[in-house]
Every structure is written in C-alpha cells, then in structure tokens.
Design an enzyme around this catalytic site. Structure first.
Site, mmCIF file in Angstrom:
data_model
loop_
_atom_site.group_PDB
_atom_site.id
_atom_site.type_symbol
_atom_site.label_atom_id
_atom_site.label_comp_id
_atom_site.label_asym_id
_atom_site.label_seq_id
_atom_site.Cartn_x
_atom_site.Cartn_y
_atom_site.Cartn_z
ATOM 1 C CE LYS A 75 -3.823 2.270 2.771
ATOM 2 N NZ LYS A 75 -4.515 1.891 3.782
ATOM 3 C CB SER B 247 -7.129 4.448 3.163
ATOM 4 O OG SER B 247 -6.581 3.598 4.050
ATOM 5 C CB SER C 150 -8.112 1.477 5.611
ATOM 6 O OG SER C 150 -8.756 3.113 6.022
#
Length: 482
Positions: A73, A150, A174
């Site tokens: 990520k 996210s 997220s």
C-alpha cells in the site's frame, strides 16, 4: 505462467516450489496484467520492476509465499527500495533510510514486491481518489464505482487478478471497506497484533493496524502468522493467541452465539442489498449449527465517531506539520487536498485536554463493546450500509473535514460499522458473501471479542467453505483470461 484468476498466493507458491512456475514468470504475468488493467483502474503506482528482478536473482527467502508477486500500500510499510507518495503531493517521492518491521516480516515470506498500490491522502477516506495519482482508483466490478479506501489500490489490484494478495492497513475500515467493495476477504486483527516500528509505537491512538487484502482466507492467515508479534520497544502488545491463524482455519470453530444486526448499530436502516447479505449469511450460519439472535451492541456509537474524527484530525495535523518542518517551509497551494487541509484546521481547534478526552472516549467505548460480547461470541452486520459508492461521491477536494466524516450523508453514514472495532481494538473481518443483481460485491462484517482472532478467522474459513466465492470474477477480466 498465466495463472488463473482464482489461483491464490498459497497455490502460486506451491507451483514455484514444485518447479511448475518460476518467480520470474509470475512477475512477468503480474506486470503484463498491470499493463492490461491499470489504465482503467489506476491502482498500481511507483513500480520498481528492476528491484523485484534483483531480489529474485539474489535469492528469495524460503517462506510460505516464495516467488509470489506482491504490492505494498502507498501508505506506511516504509521500505528503502520502495519510494512512496502516501497519497499526497506533499509527500511525493518520499524515500526511506530504513525498512519498517512489518515490511521486513512480509519480505521474509518470500514475496516479490514490485510496486505500491494507491491510497487516499493520509488514509482518511472510504475511497481512493488522491490528486497525486492524476485520477481516482476504480472498481474492477464496475469502473464507475469506487474500489474503497484507504487500501483501495490494493483491493483493485487483487480483485483484478494482478496479484493474489496485497498489503493494506486499517484505521477506520481501510482494509474491510475495500474488501467489501471489491469482493475480497479482509481481516483487521486485534489492536497491536502487528508491529508499528521503528518510527511509531501506534497509529491514531492505537486504532490503526496493518492488514491484507486476499481472495482466500488461508492466504491472509499465513501472512498474518508471518507478521504477528510486537517489535522491539512496542508500547504494548496484543494478547497471545490460543493458536496460530493457520491452525485456527484448519478446524471449524465451536458452535457460536451470534448477534445479527440488519440495521446500523444505532438502528438506522441500511440498503436492502446489504440487509439481504446479512440475512443470507445468518441463514448459512444457522444451518451450520450456530445460534442466531437478532440484536445490536449497546454503546455510544455516535460519541465514538466524533472522538474518532478528532483523533484522526490530530493525526493528520501531525504528519503534515512534521513534513513541513522537515522541508523548512509553510503549507503551499496544492500541497494537500481539501479534506486534509480542513482536518488540520479542525485539529487546531482541539486542545490537548480535548484530545485526551477523545482518547478516553474510545477507551470507554472499548469497554462498552467488550460488554456487548458478554452475551455473544460474534457480531454479524453489514460491512457497509450501501453497495460501493460512485466515484466522486466522497472526493477529498472539499473543505469540510468534520462534516465529511460525521455530517449528513457523510462517511459514517456510508460506513457505520467498521470504525467501531478500530476504536474498541477488537478483531473484525469483511467476508465476500453477496453480490447485487447488477454484479456489485457486498461484504458482510464479523467481529469477535478482544484477542479472539482465532475464533473469528476460523468462522471466516467455515463460511468460505459453506458459501465459496473464489469462482466469482469481474467481467473486465473475461477477455484477458479467456
């Protein structure tokens, strides 16, 4: 090797171990899929192909995912070989002089990391639409929809079959929001189950934790086993598990008492598709012999959401102020988007005493949620209150952070379940059980008492066997995989 869409990371590692595939072949295929799908999805960024090839040539660790292509990520998971934007122009092309402990543990599994996956600025949105990536990240099931946030880039990349598993993190849903949005499995472990060091002891007052997006439960279990445990100097640690994640999925859980909530935790209605997903899952679980009771946890959910909003605003101000200090300048036009800029303004209105009161509030909420499990072993709800939102609905180009989170039509109405378990620290997972009539994924949410990760993932594995999802794939893949 052109691997099949439902080939998980464990299977691909077995192919490498047997000699049926090589790490180079798997990397070639992953990069070819980036070329095929990324123009539509905008999920994979900051590719470091040569770094990945050099790692293969140097010899990969003999871990459970040796030779499997992987993405980090683009937020956290600091690594010397992988620069990061962290979703922000202010942090664009940040390089690191160290490897984070979570990345060191991931790397030891033998993964072949070749890039990063998109994230919203600061990780504070349920969508991934950061300006630094020149466009939104889209959902492989319907490119007019968000992939979530996210960890939206990671979810889109896994759902598109670019990689079988990717790194994520979860401070308010997220991992679980994008898992639900993209038809994947996502697990948020008990607070402090994984390391945060060396640069931090905790994120967002302990509400944030790393995690993974995967198509199979077993992949997530093996990666979490590899990463679990505190690092040197951690301020606190999660309770020891009664067994490993891998051992837990190898046997079914005891028959459990499950509270089923087909509304929000405050009793508001949710979208019919989400309600149907909850009801369908409840029937499956009842058919497996679990005891199902309609109920919802009694706690100050609205108070928690306001406290969460204050804590995350202060966390946003912290990273922006620290970055500006390191650059020796003030905030400039275009450095950050409106939500982050207004979060900083909101944080300036919060005193130190108010911040500590917000932390105390989430601690009190954790006690209330712990009490909710006196009568139940598991709480079942929707992961989201709606199917995945249209791109643009939760844009970060707006200047009303608090309203964005807790106002009418805001994030907490769309995602009313996930942050509860970041605040409480309890383990929670999104499981891809349901798809709408027009093909949109709808996840269901399962949560367990603090520290009882083993029971939770065992139940997820049982659901995977009872209602398998691996055969489902987005239509956009059909031509490529034909």
């Amino acid at each position: 090797m052109a691997y099949e869409y439902n080939d998980d990371a464990t299977y691909l590692a077995q192919q490498v171990a047997s000699g049926a595939a090589s790490p180079q072949e798997l990397l070639d295929e992953a990069i070819a899929r980036v070329a095929a799908f990324n123009p539509d999805l905008n999920a994979v960024v900051l590719m470091q192909e040569q770094t990945a090839r050099d790692a293969i040539d140097a010899g990969l660790p003999d871990g459970p995912f040796k030779g499997v292509p992987f993405l980090l990520k683009d937020l956290g998971a600091e690594a010397m070989d992988f620069p990061s934007h962290s979703g922000s122009h202010l942090l664009k092309n940040t390089t690191y002089s160290y490897d984070s402990e979570i990345y060191r543990r991931m790397r030891a599994t033998g993964i072949v990391t070749f890039g990063r996956a998109t994230s919203p600025e600061g990780g504070i949105g349920p969508v991934t639409e950061a300006d630094v990536y020149d466009g939104p990240t889209r959902n492989p099931w319907d490119t007019s929809r968000t992939s979530g946030g996210s960890s939206g880039g990671s979810a889109a990349a896994v759902a598109a079959g670019i990689v079988p598993m990717a790194h994520g993190s979860d401070g308010g849903g997220s991992v679980r929001i994008p898992a639900s949005s993209c038809g994947l499995f996502g697990f948020k472990a008990t607070r402090a189950r994984f390391p945060d060091g060396p640069v931090a002891g905790e994120g967002w007052a302990g509400m944030a934790i790393d995690g993974f997006l995967s198509r199979s439960v077993r992949d997530n279990a093996a990666m979490m086993d590899a990463c679990a445990g505190p690092d040197l100097g951690a301020p606190y640690a999660a309770p020891a598990m009664e067994m490993s994640f891998g051992d837990a999925i190898a046997r079914p859980p005891r028959r459990l008492r499950i509270a089923v909530c087909d509304t929000t935790f405050t009793g508001a209605p949710i979208d019919p598709a989400c309600k149907e997903a909850v009801e369908t899952t409840a029937r499956v679980l009842e058919g497996l012999g679990h005891v199902i009771t309609p109920d919802r946890p009694k706690a100050d959910h609205e108070g928690m959401m306001h406290a969460w909003t204050q804590i995350v605003a202060c966390g946003t101000a912290l990273w922006i102020d620290a970055t500006l200090k390191s650059k020796g300048r003030d905030l400039q036009q275009g450095d950050v988007q409106g939500v982050a800029r207004s979060a900083v303004e909101y944080a300036r209105s919060i005193s130190g005493a108010q911040y500590l009161a917000a932390v105390n509030k989430i601690h009190a909420y954790g006690r209330e949620m712990a009490a909710a499990f006196n009568s139940y072993d598991i709480i079942l709800s929707g992961t989201l209150a709606e199917p995945p939102a249209k791109v643009g609905r939760f844009t970060h180009n707006r200047d009303d952070y608090a309203n964005y989170r807790v106002g009418a039509g805001g994030v907490f109405e769309y995602s009313p379940f996930c942050a509860a378990f970041n605040a409480s620290g309890q383990p929670a997972a999104s499981v891809p059980i349901h798809w709408t009539a027009d093909g949109l994924p709808v996840g269901i949410h399962l949560a367990a008492p603090f520290g009882d990760d083993a029971t939770l993932i065992s139940l997820c594995a049982e659901l995977e066997q009872a209602a398998p999802w691996a055969q489902k794939r987005p239509n956009m893949l059909s031509e490529y995989l034909a």
